[in-house]
Motif scaffolding. Structure first.
Motif, PDB file in Angstrom:
ATOM      1  N   UNK A  17      -0.322 -11.843  -3.217  1.00 18.59           N
ATOM      2  CA  UNK A  17       0.340 -11.292  -4.396  1.00 18.59           C
ATOM      3  C   UNK A  17      -0.572 -11.299  -5.604  1.00 18.59           C
ATOM      4  N   UNK A  18      -1.299 -12.395  -5.779  1.00 20.25           N
ATOM      5  CA  UNK A  18      -2.265 -12.462  -6.874  1.00 20.25           C
ATOM      6  C   UNK A  18      -3.385 -11.449  -6.682  1.00 20.25           C
ATOM      7  N   UNK A  19      -3.782 -11.230  -5.419  1.00 17.80           N
ATOM      8  CA  UNK A  19      -4.803 -10.233  -5.125  1.00 17.80           C
ATOM      9  C   UNK A  19      -4.348  -8.845  -5.566  1.00 17.80           C
ATOM     10  N   UNK A  20      -3.067  -8.529  -5.352  1.00 19.32           N
ATOM     11  CA  UNK A  20      -2.571  -7.215  -5.755  1.00 19.32           C
ATOM     12  C   UNK A  20      -2.624  -7.051  -7.271  1.00 19.32           C
ATOM     13  N   UNK A  21      -2.350  -8.123  -7.997  1.00 19.63           N
ATOM     14  CA  UNK A  21      -2.440  -8.082  -9.460  1.00 19.63           C
ATOM     15  C   UNK A  21      -3.889  -7.878  -9.891  1.00 19.63           C
ATOM     16  N   UNK A  22      -4.789  -8.617  -9.270  1.00 21.36           N
ATOM     17  CA  UNK A  22      -6.221  -8.475  -9.562  1.00 21.36           C
ATOM     18  C   UNK A  22      -6.679  -7.042  -9.302  1.00 21.36           C
ATOM     19  N   UNK A  23      -6.257  -6.475  -8.181  1.00 20.91           N
ATOM     20  CA  UNK A  23      -6.673  -5.128  -7.809  1.00 20.91           C
ATOM     21  C   UNK A  23      -6.163  -4.107  -8.831  1.00 20.91           C
ATOM     22  N   UNK A  24      -4.915  -4.251  -9.244  1.00 23.25           N
ATOM     23  CA  UNK A  24      -4.346  -3.326 -10.233  1.00 23.25           C
ATOM     24  C   UNK A  24      -5.092  -3.419 -11.556  1.00 23.25           C
ATOM     25  N   UNK A  25      -5.428  -4.636 -11.968  1.00 21.63           N
ATOM     26  CA  UNK A  25      -6.170  -4.805 -13.215  1.00 21.63           C
ATOM     27  C   UNK A  25      -7.548  -4.150 -13.123  1.00 21.63           C
ATOM     28  N   UNK A  26      -8.206  -4.292 -11.970  1.00 22.08           N
ATOM     29  CA  UNK A  26      -9.513  -3.670 -11.798  1.00 22.08           C
ATOM     30  C   UNK A  26      -9.411  -2.154 -11.812  1.00 22.08           C
ATOM     31  N   UNK A  27      -8.321  -1.619 -11.267  1.00 17.75           N
ATOM     32  CA  UNK A  27      -8.092  -0.172 -11.345  1.00 17.75           C
ATOM     33  C   UNK A  27      -7.987   0.278 -12.799  1.00 17.75           C
ATOM     34  N   UNK A  28      -7.284  -0.481 -13.593  1.00 14.43           N
ATOM     35  CA  UNK A  28      -7.108  -0.133 -15.001  1.00 14.43           C
ATOM     36  C   UNK A  28      -8.408  -0.242 -15.789  1.00 14.43           C
TER      37      UNK A  28
END
Length: 284
Positions: free
Chosen positions: A146-157
């Motif tokens: 779940x934390x990985x998904x947050x990290x990935x979304x932030x990197x996309x932004x």
């Protein structure tokens, strides 16, 4: 390796639970395990930590290199090169957590050193928890994901100029992506390139021209590659007779399936099954 016929029959399916596996060159394993077109019922996340190569997603080929993260949604056709210098990790994302990830393919190139270290640490944490057998460790692994998904979304932004392997890169790319969707849906129905082209409202010649433009391969090659990969899985993971596999994949006869498989792989289905699931795939 023990001949497949002595192995207990296993249900022909692909993992849909949280799972992590290394990406590394293995000459004996056979390049079909990475390069041949395939898809999965649940999303995958690739993290390349060393080496470079090419990945084809939905009929579009791009290069990848160290510190690249590539998200692949469920049912999206892909294949990638994994040469001797390549090392990384593939993460299977459970269906229950798929909504936390993008709907389209995303290819991120992590250039910030801190972000690279964060990504590596997250993968290591998930792997550590999955290696333990207690239920609490499984829960912890899912929380890390779940934390990985947050990290990935932030990197996309943070990376609006990222290279995307989605469907926004021109008419040819959109057509080929639609073609790969049809392959994925109907590759077991014995339809040919002309049938798919007709469904897309184009000629087979135009479809092949677009495929060559986006990934350097013909429309027929992509179709045959997907069928052959599935045949390899069925031969490896089940004790079903070759005739049954041929029928399941839409071939009109076992003999025709054998000729097609041999032309692609260099040996017969029976030889492939008896000799450790083969060592090569020939791309035509």
């Amino acid at each position: 390796m023990t001949p497949m016929k002595t192995q207990p029959t296993r249900k022909h399916s692909q993992s849909t639970s949280l799972h992590i596996a290394p990406i590394a060159y293995n000459q004996l394993a056979g390049s079909w395990r990475t390069e041949a077109m395939r898809s999965h019922a649940t999303p995958r996340l690739l993290f390349i930590t060393k080496g470079q190569g090419r990945i084809t997603v939905a009929g579009m080929t791009h290069g990848y290199g160290p510190n690249n993260m590539i998200f692949l949604p469920a049912h999206v056709m892909y294949g990638y090169e994994a040469g001797p210098s390549v090392f990384g990790t593939m993460l299977t994302i459970p269906k229950a957590m798929a909504d936390e990830w993008p709907e389209e393919t995303v290819h991120l190139r992590l250039r910030d050193v801190h972000a690279q270290r964060q990504a590596a640490a997250m993968f290591e944490a998930i792997e550590h928890e999955l290696q333990a057998s207690q239920q609490t460790h499984s829960r912890a692994a899912h929380y890390h994901l779940g934390l990985m998904s947050v990290f990935f979304e932030r990197q996309m932004n943070l990376s609006p100029a990222r290279t995307a392997t989605d469907r926004t890169e021109g008419t040819a790319a959109r057509l080929v992506a639609a073609y790969t969707d049809l392959i994925e849906r109907d590759y077991k129905t014995a339809q040919g390139v002309s049938d798919f082209a007709a469904a897309l409202g184009v000629t087979p010649t135009h479809l092949t021209r677009c495929c060559n433009q986006t990934c350097g391969r013909s429309a027929l090659s992509l179709l045959r590659d997907r069928i052959t990969y599935e045949a390899c899985l069925m031969l490896r993971d089940s004790a079903a007779p070759v005739s049954q596999i041929a029928s399941d994949l839409g071939f009109r006869s076992a003999a025709y399936f054998t000729r097609s498989f041999q032309a692609k792989m260099g040996h017969t289905p029976s030889h492939f099954r008896k000799n450790g699931a083969g060592k090569s795939v020939r791309h035509h």
